[in-house]
Design a protein around this motif. Structure first.
Motif, short mmCIF file in Angstrom:
data_model
loop_
_atom_site.label_atom_id
_atom_site.label_comp_id
_atom_site.label_asym_id
_atom_site.label_seq_id
_atom_site.Cartn_x
_atom_site.Cartn_y
_atom_site.Cartn_z
N ALA A 35 -3.05 0.43 -7.53
CA ALA A 35 -4.00 1.43 -8.02
C ALA A 35 -3.33 2.80 -8.01
O ALA A 35 -2.55 3.13 -7.10
N ARG A 36 -3.61 3.58 -9.03
CA ARG A 36 -3.05 4.92 -9.13
C ARG A 36 -4.02 5.90 -8.49
O ARG A 36 -5.04 6.24 -9.09
N THR A 37 -3.70 6.32 -7.28
CA THR A 37 -4.52 7.29 -6.55
C THR A 37 -3.59 8.35 -5.98
O THR A 37 -2.38 8.14 -5.86
N PRO A 38 -4.15 9.50 -5.57
CA PRO A 38 -3.30 10.56 -5.02
C PRO A 38 -2.62 10.17 -3.70
O PRO A 38 -1.64 10.79 -3.31
N THR A 39 -3.12 9.13 -3.05
CA THR A 39 -2.54 8.75 -1.75
C THR A 39 -1.82 7.42 -1.78
O THR A 39 -1.50 6.87 -0.72
N ASN A 40 -1.55 6.89 -2.98
CA ASN A 40 -0.91 5.57 -3.07
C ASN A 40 0.51 5.70 -3.58
O ASN A 40 0.87 6.68 -4.23
#
Length: 153
Positions: A127-132
């Motif tokens: 998943a493309r998230t700010p914390t990944n």
């Protein structure tokens, strides 16, 4: 007591290649490419279906049914220059039977080596998230028995 972590375990693939014999010499005859930046390898080993027999005596009896190696989830940090990851991508979803090898860290006596045959499926981006991180996950469909053996340390 020989307690040990799995830190240092490796997963390798003989992409598109499977031994003629599913024994130690057959698997050792394959050429394996290490898959880099592995973060986790799911549970390895057969699960057995339960066959239930409902008796008129009022007791349900279970016997061991067919074995299933299952779908093992593997998670990795993506590296586009890693040859093992390139191999995974090339056979993903193709029903190409391949040999796999897991080498666990060496205890004092010998490394633990696990061989099996299977398919690569469902290779997906994290998943493309700010914390990944930029990673991938895929399923190994284990279609053979799992061979556990040792190699000299």
């Amino acid at each position: 007591m020989d307690l040990q972590s799995y830190i240092g375990a490796t997963l390798s693939i003989a992409a598109g290649s499977f031994p003629a014999t599913e024994d130690k010499s057959g698997y050792e005859g394959e050429t394996y490419e290490p898959i880099g930046k592995i973060l986790s390898i799911g549970e390895i080993g057969d699960q057995h279906a339960a066959i239930e027999i409902a008796t008129l005596a009022g007791r349900n009896i279970r016997v061991v049914g067919i074995a299933d190696g299952g779908a093992v989830e593997v998670v990795l940090a993506f590296d586009e220059e890693d040859a093992g990851q390139t191999d995974l991508t090339s056979i993903n979803g193709s029903n190409t039977m391949s040999a796999f090898r897991i080498v666990d860290p060496a205890p004092a006596t010998a490394q633990k080596v696990v061989y099996f045959g299977g398919l690569v499926a469902s290779l997906r981006d994290n998943a493309r998230t700010p914390t990944n991180y930029r990673g991938k996950a895929f399923q190994l469909f284990v279609n053979t028995a799992v061979l556990r053996t040792t190699a000299a340390a």
